[in-house]
Design a protein around this motif. Structure first.
Motif, PDB file in Angstrom:
ATOM      1  N   THR A 144       0.926  -1.221  -0.064  1.00 25.60           N
ATOM      2  CA  THR A 144       0.066  -0.088   0.094  1.00 25.60           C
ATOM      3  C   THR A 144       0.832   1.204  -0.051  1.00 25.60           C
ATOM      4  OG1 THR A 144      -0.030  -0.017   2.478  1.00 25.60           O
ATOM      5  CG2 THR A 144      -1.673  -1.334   1.379  1.00 25.60           C
ATOM      6  N   LYS A 145       0.367   2.473   0.159  1.00 26.69           N
ATOM      7  CA  LYS A 145       1.032   3.568   0.263  1.00 26.69           C
ATOM      8  C   LYS A 145       2.045   3.455   1.499  1.00 26.69           C
ATOM      9  CE  LYS A 145      -2.169   6.412  -2.194  1.00 26.69           C
ATOM     10  NZ  LYS A 145      -3.198   7.701  -2.108  1.00 26.69           N
ATOM     11  N   THR A 146       1.620   3.060   2.571  1.00 27.07           N
ATOM     12  CA  THR A 146       2.519   3.045   3.603  1.00 27.07           C
ATOM     13  C   THR A 146       3.238   1.700   4.100  1.00 27.07           C
ATOM     14  OG1 THR A 146       0.760   2.428   5.047  1.00 27.07           O
ATOM     15  CG2 THR A 146       0.989   4.534   4.805  1.00 27.07           C
ATOM     16  N   VAL A 147       2.688   0.591   3.156  1.00 27.87           N
ATOM     17  CA  VAL A 147       3.227  -0.650   3.632  1.00 27.87           C
ATOM     18  C   VAL A 147       3.983  -0.944   2.237  1.00 27.87           C
ATOM     19  CG1 VAL A 147       2.902  -3.210   4.090  1.00 27.87           C
ATOM     20  CG2 VAL A 147       1.585  -1.477   5.127  1.00 27.87           C
ATOM     21  N   ARG A 148       5.331  -1.341   2.530  1.00 27.12           N
ATOM     22  CA  ARG A 148       6.094  -1.671   1.283  1.00 27.12           C
ATOM     23  C   ARG A 148       7.443  -2.263   1.870  1.00 27.12           C
ATOM     24  NH1 ARG A 148       7.240   3.977   2.190  1.00 27.12           N
ATOM     25  NH2 ARG A 148       9.420   4.426   2.293  1.00 27.12           N
TER      26      ARG A 148
END
Length: 531
Positions: free
Chosen positions: A335-339
């Motif tokens: 996601t935008k915050t999980v990578r």
């Protein structure tokens, strides 16, 4: 996790990585946090440990110690004693982030030497025990990273913004006298041979596929240079070979003939690369992709470019390296915050990899092998010759004596080893299947805001059974920083926690509103000994 970079684990099974301004040391065997190092004032950008280097003498007077170097965004390097959590020294050269650093493992003079790249174009050798600068060398271009030749410690390659600088006179005692040999390598997309891949047929066209020459002349302005190169590294399994990592392909360079001899390209719908770790036991590559998937690619044996029946064979056939995909793990939800941030491989057995995720998770993936073929040996005879000698000190080893199994990557690919010549020949008839299994998971804290509450204080009445426990949506034992228990009480994150005793607490949660705007409120009384 913020700007994290993990560092390899040695025989102790420890992993270190940066999280905001902290450095965490994790036990990979139990997936627990063992130490938190707290002294940096800015985000940690580089972490390098020295506990996988055990090739030096140590005794009671000069004991073996767990040392770690971490660098933050302000350019400060701190060398830690991991066991005590104390900082041994602090190093500050500039106020910009360190580009790269590495411990010197290939010399016997001192085990405290740390080579660092200080922006924009300096390499500095430090004595990490005293913080003394031994020497400093500047170059013409901005240095991005570097790699030592594992077969020759005097050879060092610098990845710059315009090309590669090869240094052949590196020494801990003095700075390199020359400025090195500078070469330019265009991106594979800018090479004329890259555009002919679709129509390449036959021996000479197949040879053009891998002939992307290393040039001493600066490429033209319209060609793409090494600006999109993510990583440079020597291959520890093959002498005079190097890899260049691009987002969508990996180039294998033969430095003796100055050309690429292998291209690992991703399909148009494939997931780009982030990082690659070359193995030393086998010519294999651990690759990390943008979706968090870790893949293992192993070089196919006896690969060469041959002519078709209608063409004249080349008198000097070129050797093309082909890497087959042998295993891959499951991807994570990005996601935008999980990578995914970084990956590290076990430097001892090379059969496990750890993935650091931006939400604080540490995922331990281990390689497991299974054999299928015409000759499948029993587990009792699956020991490597290195671990199953015929005799020990002149005494024959008994048939029923316990043998230590070899779980290294080399032995797994070779079909669990072979103890006799006949078994070695038959092992090539077997097909070894490798697969990743998730054997450890360290979960991060929930996203803020979250409930946090300390247990009742220590008194004279509860001193015998008291244990300091902190509840943060999950239970943490604060005296040893170990995860004591994880209780899934609610389907959503708890909104509040109140302790009623040392062995129980009340927590409440509220579900997300439904279509009618109604919510479900839950109140739970939890008993810790039983869960």
């Amino acid at each position: 996790v913020d700007d994290a970079l993990c560092s390899p684990r040695g025989w102790q099974g420890l992993i270190a990585y940066g999280c905001h301004s902290l450095v965490l040391v994790v036990d990979a065997n139990s997936a627990q946090t063992l130490q938190v190092l707290e002294r940096h004032k800015a985000s940690v950008v580089k972490v390098r440990c020295s506990w996988f280097m055990e090739n030096y003498h140590h005794n009671i007077g000069s004991p073996y110690s767990l040392r770690l170097a971490s660098a933050d965004a302000t350019g400060k390097i701190i060398v830690w004693d991991v066991a005590t959590g104390a900082a041994r020294c602090e190093i500050q050269e500039h106020s910009k982030p360190i580009q790269d650093m590495q411990w010197l493992w290939n010399q016997d003079a001192s085990r405290d030497l740390l080579l660092a790249v200080h922006p924009p174009n300096y390499i500095v050798l430090w004595n990490a025990d005293t913080g003394t600068k031994l020497w400093k060398k500047s170059y013409a271009e901005n240095i991005l990273s570097f790699s030592f030749d594992p077969f020759d410690p005097s050879h060092l390659a610098l990845l710059t913004s315009e090309g590669i600088v090869f240094i052949s006179d590196f020494s801990p005692s003095k700075a390199p006298a020359s400025s090195g040999k500078k070469v330019y390598i265009s991106s594979p997309h800018s090479s004329p041979s890259h555009n002919k891949l679709a129509a390449a047929t036959g021996a000479k066209k197949a040879l053009d596929k891998v002939k992307i020459l290393i040039s001493n002349e600066k490429p033209s302005a319209e060609s793409v240079t090494l600006n999109d190169c993510l990583q440079l590294s020597y291959l520890p399994s093959k002498r005079n070979y190097m890899l260049l990592l691009y987002p969508r392909e990996i180039l294998i360079l033969d430095l003796e003939v100055n050309q690429t001899v292998g291209v690992i390209a991703i399909e148009r719908t494939g997931v780009p690369f982030i990082q690659v770790i070359p193995c030393f036991q086998r010519d294999g590559l651990f690759c990390l992709h943008e979706n968090g998937c870790i893949t293992l690619r192993v070089r196919r044996s006896n690969c060469s470019i041959t002519a078709t029946p209608h063409e004249e064979p080349d008198p000097e056939p070129a050797q093309e390296l082909v890497y087959d995909l042998r295993s891959q793990c499951d991807a994570i939800r990005v996601t935008k915050t999980v990578r995914p941030f970084s990956m590290v491989c076990c430097p001892v057995n090379e059969n496990a990899a750890a993935l650091i995720v931006s939400d604080g998770r540490v995922m331990i993936w281990e390689l497991k092998s299974s054999i299928s073929g015409r000759n499948v040996r029993s587990s009792s005879s699956s020991a490597s010759p290195l671990y199953s000698p015929v005799s020990f000190c002149g005494i024959p080893v008994g048939a029923f004596q316990n043998k230590l199994p070899d779980l290294s990557l080399d032995n797994m690919i070779a079909g669990q080893g072979a103890s006799t010549g006949e078994e070695l020949r038959n092992s090539f008839l077997q097909e070894v299947h490798l697969k990743f299994l998730l054997t450890g998971l360290l979960s991060g804290l929930p996203l803020p805001p979250f409930a946090i509450r300390m247990c009742p204080p220590l008194t004279t009445k509860n001193i015998k059974q008291y244990e300091p426990i902190l509840a943060v949506g999950e239970l943490l034992s604060s005296n040893s920083n170990l995860l004591a228990d994880m209780l899934h009480v609610f389907p959503s994150d708890p909104r509040g926690i109140e302790w009623i005793s040392l062995t129980g607490f009340i927590s409440f949660a509220t579900s997300t509103p439904n279509n009618l705007g109604l919510v479900r409120n839950e109140l739970q009384l939890v008993d810790l000994p039983t869960g």
